[in-house]
Structures are given as C-alpha cells and as structure tokens.
Scaffold this motif. Structure first.
Motif, short mmCIF file in Angstrom:
data_model
loop_
_atom_site.label_atom_id
_atom_site.label_comp_id
_atom_site.label_asym_id
_atom_site.label_seq_id
_atom_site.Cartn_x
_atom_site.Cartn_y
_atom_site.Cartn_z
N PHE A 80 -3.75 -0.25 1.37
CA PHE A 80 -3.92 0.18 -0.02
C PHE A 80 -5.38 0.12 -0.46
CE2 PHE A 80 0.39 -1.45 0.37
CZ PHE A 80 1.13 -0.41 -0.17
N ARG A 81 -6.28 -0.28 0.44
CA ARG A 81 -7.67 -0.52 0.08
C ARG A 81 -8.35 0.72 -0.49
NH1 ARG A 81 -12.69 -0.69 3.68
NH2 ARG A 81 -14.21 -1.87 2.46
N LYS A 82 -8.15 1.87 0.13
CA LYS A 82 -8.85 3.09 -0.28
C LYS A 82 -8.39 3.60 -1.64
CE LYS A 82 -9.96 4.67 4.39
NZ LYS A 82 -9.81 5.74 5.39
N LYS A 83 -7.26 3.10 -2.11
CA LYS A 83 -6.76 3.55 -3.41
C LYS A 83 -7.46 2.85 -4.57
CE LYS A 83 -2.17 4.77 -1.65
NZ LYS A 83 -0.70 4.58 -1.80
N PHE A 84 -8.22 1.79 -4.26
CA PHE A 84 -8.90 1.04 -5.31
C PHE A 84 -10.31 1.54 -5.50
CE2 PHE A 84 -5.58 -1.89 -3.97
CZ PHE A 84 -5.12 -2.40 -5.17
N ARG A 85 -10.65 1.91 -6.73
CA ARG A 85 -12.02 2.27 -7.06
C ARG A 85 -12.80 0.99 -7.36
NH1 ARG A 85 -11.08 7.47 -11.12
NH2 ARG A 85 -9.99 8.79 -9.58
N PHE A 86 -14.14 1.14 -7.46
CA PHE A 86 -14.96 -0.04 -7.68
C PHE A 86 -14.65 -0.71 -9.01
CE2 PHE A 86 -17.62 1.88 -4.36
CZ PHE A 86 -17.82 0.77 -3.57
N ARG A 87 -14.28 0.09 -10.01
CA ARG A 87 -13.92 -0.50 -11.29
C ARG A 87 -12.67 -1.35 -11.15
NH1 ARG A 87 -16.56 -2.25 -15.22
NH2 ARG A 87 -17.89 -0.42 -14.95
N ASN A 88 -11.70 -0.85 -10.35
CA ASN A 88 -10.50 -1.65 -10.08
C ASN A 88 -10.87 -2.93 -9.33
OD1 ASN A 88 -9.05 1.48 -9.26
ND2 ASN A 88 -8.66 0.36 -11.15
N LEU A 89 -11.76 -2.81 -8.33
CA LEU A 89 -12.18 -3.97 -7.56
C LEU A 89 -12.91 -4.99 -8.43
CD1 LEU A 89 -13.47 -2.42 -4.20
CD2 LEU A 89 -11.41 -3.80 -4.55
N PHE A 90 -13.66 -4.47 -9.41
CA PHE A 90 -14.36 -5.38 -10.32
C PHE A 90 -13.37 -6.28 -11.04
CE2 PHE A 90 -15.62 -6.17 -14.74
CZ PHE A 90 -16.73 -6.98 -14.53
N TRP A 91 -12.30 -5.68 -11.58
CA TRP A 91 -11.32 -6.47 -12.32
C TRP A 91 -10.47 -7.34 -11.39
CZ3 TRP A 91 -12.05 -7.59 -17.03
CH2 TRP A 91 -12.72 -6.70 -17.88
N ILE A 92 -10.21 -6.85 -10.19
CA ILE A 92 -9.49 -7.68 -9.21
C ILE A 92 -10.33 -8.92 -8.88
CG2 ILE A 92 -8.72 -7.80 -6.81
CD1 ILE A 92 -7.85 -4.87 -7.07
N ASN A 93 -11.63 -8.72 -8.67
CA ASN A 93 -12.52 -9.85 -8.39
C ASN A 93 -12.61 -10.80 -9.57
OD1 ASN A 93 -14.47 -9.85 -5.77
ND2 ASN A 93 -13.70 -7.81 -6.19
N LYS A 94 -12.70 -10.22 -10.77
CA LYS A 94 -12.79 -11.05 -11.97
C LYS A 94 -11.54 -11.92 -12.12
CE LYS A 94 -15.63 -10.54 -14.70
NZ LYS A 94 -16.96 -11.21 -14.86
N ILE A 95 -10.37 -11.31 -11.99
CA ILE A 95 -9.12 -12.04 -12.12
C ILE A 95 -8.96 -13.05 -10.99
CG2 ILE A 95 -6.60 -11.82 -12.07
CD1 ILE A 95 -7.00 -9.04 -13.41
#
Length: 208
Positions: free
Chosen positions: A169-184
């Motif tokens: 599922f990695r390619k489905k995440f944009r950097f903005r999504n990754l930013f919030w995933i990292n934040k959480i």
C-alpha cells in the motif's frame, strides 16, 4: 512439534504492535520493504538472544537483568520518548529527503536490534513461555535448539508478512499522507514512552 511450539512463541512475542512495530511500519512506508524488513530482522535477532537466555537459564545474566530491571525500564522509555519526539517533528521536506535516499540496511537492523534489546521485559515474556508452553521438563539440548529455531522462524515470518503487506500500500500514500502518519506515529510513541516512564518511576511506590 518443538519447532511448531517455538514458531508460535515467536509469533506471539512479535505480533503485539508496540513502539517497535510502529517504527517498522513507518520505515516500510517511508523507505520501502527492505528497510522495514531489516528493521524487523533486528527485532527478531534481539528476541532470539533473549529467548536463548531464557531457555538456557544463564544465571549471571538473569541476575544482572533482575538487579537493574527498574533502571533498564526507565532507560528504555527515555529512548522511546526521544524517538517519538524526533519522528513527530519531521517535516514533509525531510520526509522527501528520507525517501529519496538509499536505505542503510545495516543501520536499520542494528538500531532496532539495540532498541529491542534495551527492553528487559521481553526476557520475562520468554521466561513465562518457556516455563509454561514450551514444556521445559524435557529440555534436552536438541529440544531447546529446535524451539529456539522455531522462535526465530516465527518472528521472521511475522516481520516479513507485516512489512510486505504494508509495502503493497506504500505507493498509495502521498507525502502529505506520510507527514500525518509520521506525526501521529511520533505522538503515539511519545505518549507510550511517557506513560511507561511515569509508571516505571512510580512502580516502587505502587508496589509498596
């Protein structure tokens, strides 16, 4: 049969998604499957080391851990707090740089190995499993080796399955999504570390 018992023990120790699991998932999303899998291998290697200590009953090491377990817990939770803080503070720009760099697999492995090794509670978990589920009354060297081999295979199987599933599922995440995933992710790890640290500090008074 002994290998199957060890396999189940390895799975049961690895499956709970504590800070280690969260970090492995995060690395898989940010850096790819190999980074996540080698991080998982680090956790599995630390687990098997603790399993060897628990299965063979190295008295000196067990006594040393028991004597300093309170300080080791505090040290571990301080590290977890630091990791949570660093992860939660990463910006989108830093995530882009991190994702564009080639992963240092040895660094991924060794960092999680020592982080997992710094948690002495895992030794207690393995001691409980080996005295209960592993039937150590017939603890011949051959049986111990078979169980330990099963533990390692079970742990590797879990980290392989987890990181492979996440990487799909990695390619489905944009950097903005990754930013919030990292934040959480960072906040969750940070809260886990703070709660664990406070409990470890208060534990002597709670027991008394």
């Amino acid at each position: 049969m002994k290998i199957i018992k060890g396999f189940v023990i390895g799975l049961m120790v690895s499956i709970p998604l504590g800070p280690i699991g969260i970090i492995v998932i995060r690395r898989t999303l940010n850096r790819g499957w190999l980074s996540g899998f080698f991080s998982g291998l680090g956790a599995a290697s630390a687990d098997i080391l603790y399993a060897i200590i628990a299965a063979t009953g190295f008295g000196l090491i067990l006594n040393l851990v028991n004597e300093h377990i309170h300080n080791l817990q505090i040290f571990t939770f301080c590290i977890i707090i630091g990791i949570g803080y660093v992860i939660s503070r990463k910006s989108v720009r830093k995530l882009r740089q991190e994702r564009s760099k080639s992963s240092n697999l040895f660094s991924d492995f060794i960092s999680i190995f020592f982080l997992t090794l710094s948690n002495p509670l895992i030794l207690g978990v393995f001691l409980a499993f080996f005295t209960g589920a592993a039937s150590m009354e017939d603890a011949s060297i051959q049986n111990i080796i078979l169980i330990l081999f099963g533990v390692f295979i079970g742990a590797i199987f879990w980290w392989f399955s987890l990181t492979l599933s996440v990487s799909l599922f990695r390619k489905k995440f944009r950097f903005r999504n990754l930013f919030w995933i990292n934040k959480i992710t960072g906040i969750v790890i940070l809260v886990f570390g703070i709660v664990g640290l406070l409990y470890s500090i208060a534990e002597p008074w709670l027991v008394n």
